[in-house]
Design an enzyme around this catalytic site. Structure first.
Site, mmCIF file in Angstrom:
data_model
loop_
_atom_site.group_PDB
_atom_site.id
_atom_site.type_symbol
_atom_site.label_atom_id
_atom_site.label_comp_id
_atom_site.label_asym_id
_atom_site.label_seq_id
_atom_site.Cartn_x
_atom_site.Cartn_y
_atom_site.Cartn_z
ATOM 1 N N LYS A 66 0.882 -1.164 0.000
ATOM 2 C CA LYS A 66 0.000 0.000 0.000
ATOM 3 C C LYS A 66 0.920 1.214 0.000
ATOM 4 O O LYS A 66 1.481 1.575 1.048
ATOM 5 C CB LYS A 66 -0.897 -0.022 1.248
ATOM 6 C CG LYS A 66 -1.911 1.111 1.307
ATOM 7 C CD LYS A 66 -3.205 0.791 0.588
ATOM 8 C CE LYS A 66 -4.205 1.944 0.683
ATOM 9 N NZ LYS A 66 -5.464 1.690 -0.008
ATOM 10 N N THR A 94 -4.351 6.568 3.490
ATOM 11 C CA THR A 94 -4.957 7.800 4.016
ATOM 12 C C THR A 94 -6.156 7.432 4.885
ATOM 13 O O THR A 94 -6.666 6.311 4.849
ATOM 14 C CB THR A 94 -5.428 8.728 2.876
ATOM 15 O OG1 THR A 94 -6.440 8.057 2.127
ATOM 16 C CG2 THR A 94 -4.274 9.109 1.960
ATOM 17 N N ASP A 96 -5.167 -0.687 5.583
ATOM 18 C CA ASP A 96 -5.519 -1.757 4.632
ATOM 19 C C ASP A 96 -4.557 -2.943 4.717
ATOM 20 O O ASP A 96 -4.970 -4.101 4.595
ATOM 21 C CB ASP A 96 -5.533 -1.204 3.203
ATOM 22 C CG ASP A 96 -6.761 -0.336 2.955
ATOM 23 O OD1 ASP A 96 -7.633 -0.261 3.842
ATOM 24 O OD2 ASP A 96 -6.847 0.257 1.858
ATOM 25 N N SER A 151 -18.396 -6.921 -3.733
ATOM 26 C CA SER A 151 -19.378 -7.294 -2.713
ATOM 27 C C SER A 151 -20.752 -7.494 -3.343
ATOM 28 O O SER A 151 -21.434 -6.528 -3.675
ATOM 29 C CB SER A 151 -19.432 -6.182 -1.651
ATOM 30 O OG SER A 151 -20.375 -6.496 -0.661
HETATM 31 N N1 LIG Z 1 -17.128 -8.573 0.143
HETATM 32 C C1 LIG Z 1 -17.119 -7.845 1.253
HETATM 33 N N2 LIG Z 1 -17.451 -8.398 2.421
HETATM 34 C C2 LIG Z 1 -17.482 -7.677 3.559
HETATM 35 N N3 LIG Z 1 -17.180 -6.424 3.638
HETATM 36 C C3 LIG Z 1 -16.820 -5.821 2.519
HETATM 37 C C4 LIG Z 1 -16.761 -6.471 1.253
HETATM 38 N N4 LIG Z 1 -16.359 -5.600 0.323
HETATM 39 C C5 LIG Z 1 -16.192 -4.459 0.985
HETATM 40 N N5 LIG Z 1 -16.479 -4.582 2.293
HETATM 41 C C6 LIG Z 1 -16.453 -3.555 3.340
HETATM 42 O O1 LIG Z 1 -16.646 -2.314 2.728
HETATM 43 C C7 LIG Z 1 -15.695 -1.397 3.199
HETATM 44 C C8 LIG Z 1 -14.826 -0.985 2.046
HETATM 45 O O2 LIG Z 1 -14.120 -2.100 1.563
HETATM 46 P P1 LIG Z 1 -12.566 -1.993 1.284
HETATM 47 O O3 LIG Z 1 -11.861 -1.419 2.465
HETATM 48 O O4 LIG Z 1 -12.083 -3.305 0.800
HETATM 49 O O5 LIG Z 1 -12.611 -0.904 0.086
HETATM 50 P P2 LIG Z 1 -11.432 -0.247 -0.664
HETATM 51 O O6 LIG Z 1 -11.827 -0.179 -2.090
HETATM 52 O O7 LIG Z 1 -10.183 -0.982 -0.340
HETATM 53 O O8 LIG Z 1 -11.385 1.208 -0.045
HETATM 54 P P3 LIG Z 1 -10.151 2.215 0.041
HETATM 55 O O9 LIG Z 1 -10.210 3.052 -1.179
HETATM 56 O O10 LIG Z 1 -10.465 2.968 1.305
HETATM 57 O O11 LIG Z 1 -8.894 1.431 0.148
HETATM 58 C C9 LIG Z 1 -14.912 -2.070 4.307
HETATM 59 O O12 LIG Z 1 -15.465 -1.702 5.537
HETATM 60 C C10 LIG Z 1 -15.087 -3.537 4.042
HETATM 61 O O13 LIG Z 1 -15.091 -4.279 5.249
HETATM 62 MG MG LIG Z 2 -8.551 -0.388 0.660
#
Ligand SMILES: Nc1ncnc2c1ncn2[C@@H]1O[C@H](COP(=O)(O)OP(=O)(O)OP(=O)(O)O)[C@@H](O)[C@H]1O
Ligand SMILES: [Mg+2]
Length: 245
Positions: free
Chosen positions: A34, A38, A47, A169
């Protein structure tokens, strides 16, 4: 491989963890990078910590910098009075990890064109410097076709390889838009659908054991699109616009 998404919160971290777990289950050593975290304070898990938790420590995680404001890395770094992490620094770190790991996953912040530094560097530049394929994590519901198509088009415009689309998701009982999107995403984006994570995946007890079942063989999994071809959704609707039961 660079993991990007159509925006923030679409599931990049969860998909990165699933990919790491699936590759590790095939005996590969995996590192997750990563470049800039932020939106979290110094003592909060970011992350990388989430990936390490979900993979039960089988993935090695590295975070290069942390900027507390929940903003794009360039802006958050500026506001913190700290030097940003540019594409060259991120690519260098990924190359170093690749010397000792079979697979290096680089998770961007937000979407593809979010600025990492004040020169306008992006995670697309990181992929370009590395010659790495880019996996696009997409939301399941209404609006995802346009956002995902734009991301795929931006990759093509930069001559970057798209490793496919993974839905971050999917609800247990997907609605009409979510069902149709699964068949329309590859057509509209010109990139294959390479996996679907169920909603709640991050809370599942046996995350690592289940992860290969959510990803296509190209992503170290055993998933094959079980969805009916587009024609199944194109059956005529009744006069009232409601599909017959
Ligand atoms: N398949 C999933 N099952 C459970 N929770 C999920 C799933 N996909 C996303 N989430 C939840 O949604 C939120 C955002 O997911 P995630 O942190 O993976 O997004 P991201 O794209 O990595 O965001 P960022 O840009 O902040 O890094 C988190 O709280 C995560 O737990
Ligand atoms: Mg993320």
């Amino acid at each position: 491989m660079v993991v990007t998404g159509t925006g923030t919160g679409v599931g990049k971290t969860v998909v990165t963890a699933a990919l790491a777990a699936a590759a590790a289950a095939q005996g590969h050593t995996v590192a997750v990078l990563k470049p800039a975290q932020t939106g979290v304070c110094a003592d909060e898990p970011g992350d990388v910590a989430e990936v390490v938790r979900l993979t039960r420590g089988t993935a090695h995680g590295v975070e290069l910098a942390r900027f507390p404001d929940p903003l794009a890395p360039a802006t958050a770094a500026r506001r913190a009075g700290l030097p940003p992490v540019g594409p060259e620094q991120a690519a260098h770190a990924a190359r170093e990890l690749a010397r000792t790991h079979d697979l290096v996953l680089v998770e961007g912040a937000g979407g593809l064109l979010v600025h990492l530094d004040d020169r306008g560097g992006t995670v697309a530049d990181v992929a370009g410097l590395l010659g790495a394929p880019v996996l696009v994590v997409a939301a399941a519901g209404l609006g995802t076709l346009n956002a995902t198509a734009l991301t795929a088009e931006a990759l093509r415009a930069r001559g970057l390889e798209c490793a496919g689309v993974v839905v971050g998701s999917l609800p247990e009982s997907p609605g009409l838009a979510e069902r149709c999107n699964l068949t329309d995403l590859p057509t509209v984006c010109g990139a294959p659908l390479r996996g679907v994570l169920p909603q709640g995946a991050a809370e599942m007890e046996d995350f690592s054991g289940r992860a290969p079942g959510w990803l296509a063989p190209q992503l170290y999994g055993s998933w094959h699109a079980p969805y009916a071809p587009r024609a199944a959704y194109d059956e005529p609707v009744s006069a009232g616009g409601v599909r017959p039961a």
